[in-house]
Design a protein around this motif. Structure first.
Motif, PDB file in Angstrom:
ATOM      1  N   GLU A 147      33.340  -9.614  42.135  1.00 55.14           N
ATOM      2  CA  GLU A 147      33.976  -8.211  42.266  1.00 55.14           C
ATOM      3  C   GLU A 147      35.328  -7.672  41.786  1.00 55.14           C
ATOM      4  O   GLU A 147      35.670  -7.185  40.842  1.00 55.14           O
ATOM      5  CB  GLU A 147      33.094  -7.543  42.807  1.00 55.14           C
ATOM      6  N   PHE A 186      29.930  -0.449  37.743  1.00 49.14           N
ATOM      7  CA  PHE A 186      30.586  -0.150  39.166  1.00 49.14           C
ATOM      8  C   PHE A 186      31.990   0.322  38.303  1.00 49.14           C
ATOM      9  O   PHE A 186      32.560   1.114  38.371  1.00 49.14           O
ATOM     10  CB  PHE A 186      31.316  -1.677  39.296  1.00 49.14           C
ATOM     11  N   THR A 207      34.301   3.072  44.593  1.00 53.27           N
ATOM     12  CA  THR A 207      33.547   1.514  44.747  1.00 53.27           C
ATOM     13  C   THR A 207      34.460   1.360  45.899  1.00 53.27           C
ATOM     14  O   THR A 207      35.538   0.820  45.645  1.00 53.27           O
ATOM     15  CB  THR A 207      33.809   0.885  43.730  1.00 53.27           C
ATOM     16  N   SER A 232      33.493   4.279  38.527  1.00 52.21           N
ATOM     17  CA  SER A 232      34.779   3.834  39.533  1.00 52.21           C
ATOM     18  C   SER A 232      35.875   4.593  39.153  1.00 52.21           C
ATOM     19  O   SER A 232      36.756   4.178  37.979  1.00 52.21           O
ATOM     20  CB  SER A 232      34.525   2.919  40.455  1.00 52.21           C
TER      21      SER A 232
END
Length: 239
Positions: free
Chosen positions: A159, A140, A49, A144
């Motif tokens: 994030e 995510f 990611t 990932s």
């Protein structure tokens, strides 16, 4: 028939209705938590990611650097995951799409429904849509094997912080968190100074070792190449 509280059977007041709904929601979260533990010990494909700003234009050096980064990783066999929007997200999807033109799954976009950011960029091969930031961030994390954080703003910082904390509390492990660029050097210096060296004991020195800050995208490619090779070896050992 009348119940002891003199209410017809099947009729609830507002407080009781709220309690029933709240209990149902909490049980639903429990189910989601249980399902999230189903991630296999070794994923079928290696996903990286790439987080970064939606505001950086395609003629800038930063855009070209992230495009190169994603292309190098996709050529290595990695699948590239972004937020699917413009800016550096688009740069990463473009690099992945160009390096693996025959594999739409090489360029993934995990989108959020925002009024001011309606469309998925043209280089996303596989799209997922989310209504909430919570479910999107969780997606995510679930998808990932490594994270690379390029220059970005508040969303990118959110994030980064989520992944950093999950690694800190060991809800994630053996998952590189690589930060590229001077702004992240400054962030980590601030965190060390105010959270550790100030004597406030707001974090542990080992927490500051979780993010790996590098100067160039070439450095990030090198680190992912090493981790990807170990991932392949682990898969062969398990298989």
């Amino acid at each position: 028939m009348i119940n002891p509280k003199n209410k017809p059977i099947g009729v609830v007041d507002d407080d009781e209705a709220l309690r029933i709904v709240s209990d149902a929601v909490l049980k639903l979260w429990d189910t989601v938590d249980d399902l999230s533990r189903l991630r296999p010990a070794h994923t079928e494909h290696y996903h990286v990611t790439i987080f970064g700003s939606a505001r950086i234009q395609d003629h800038t050096p930063a855009y070209q650097s992230v495009k190169y980064l994603a292309a190098e990783l996709a050529a290595m066999g990695c699948r590239i995951v972004t937020g699917g929007g413009p800016g550096l997200m688009q740069a990463a999807n473009e690099g992945a799409a160009q390096a693996a033109p025959d594999n739409p799954e090489a360029s993934v976009g995990i989108r959020i429904d925002l009024d001011f950011e309606q469309s998925v960029n043209d280089f996303v091969g596989r799209t997922y849509e989310h209504k909430t930031f919570f479910s999107r961030l969780h997606h995510f994390v679930q998808r990932s094997n490594a994270f690379i954080v390029t220059p970005g703003g508040i969303g990118t910082l959110l994030e980064l912080s989520l992944v950093w904390q999950l690694l800190q509390v060991r809800k994630l492990y053996d998952t590189p968190l690589i930060l590229v660029g001077d702004m992240w050097h400054e962030l980590l210096d601030w965190a060390k100074r105010t959270m550790v060296e100030s004597g406030a004991a707001l974090a542990s020195p080992i927490d500051m070792q979780i993010p790996i800050v590098v100067d160039t995208v070439e450095d990030a490619v090198h680190l992912i190449r090493e981790h990807h090779a170990r991932w392949i070896a682990d898969g062969k050992a398990l298989g």
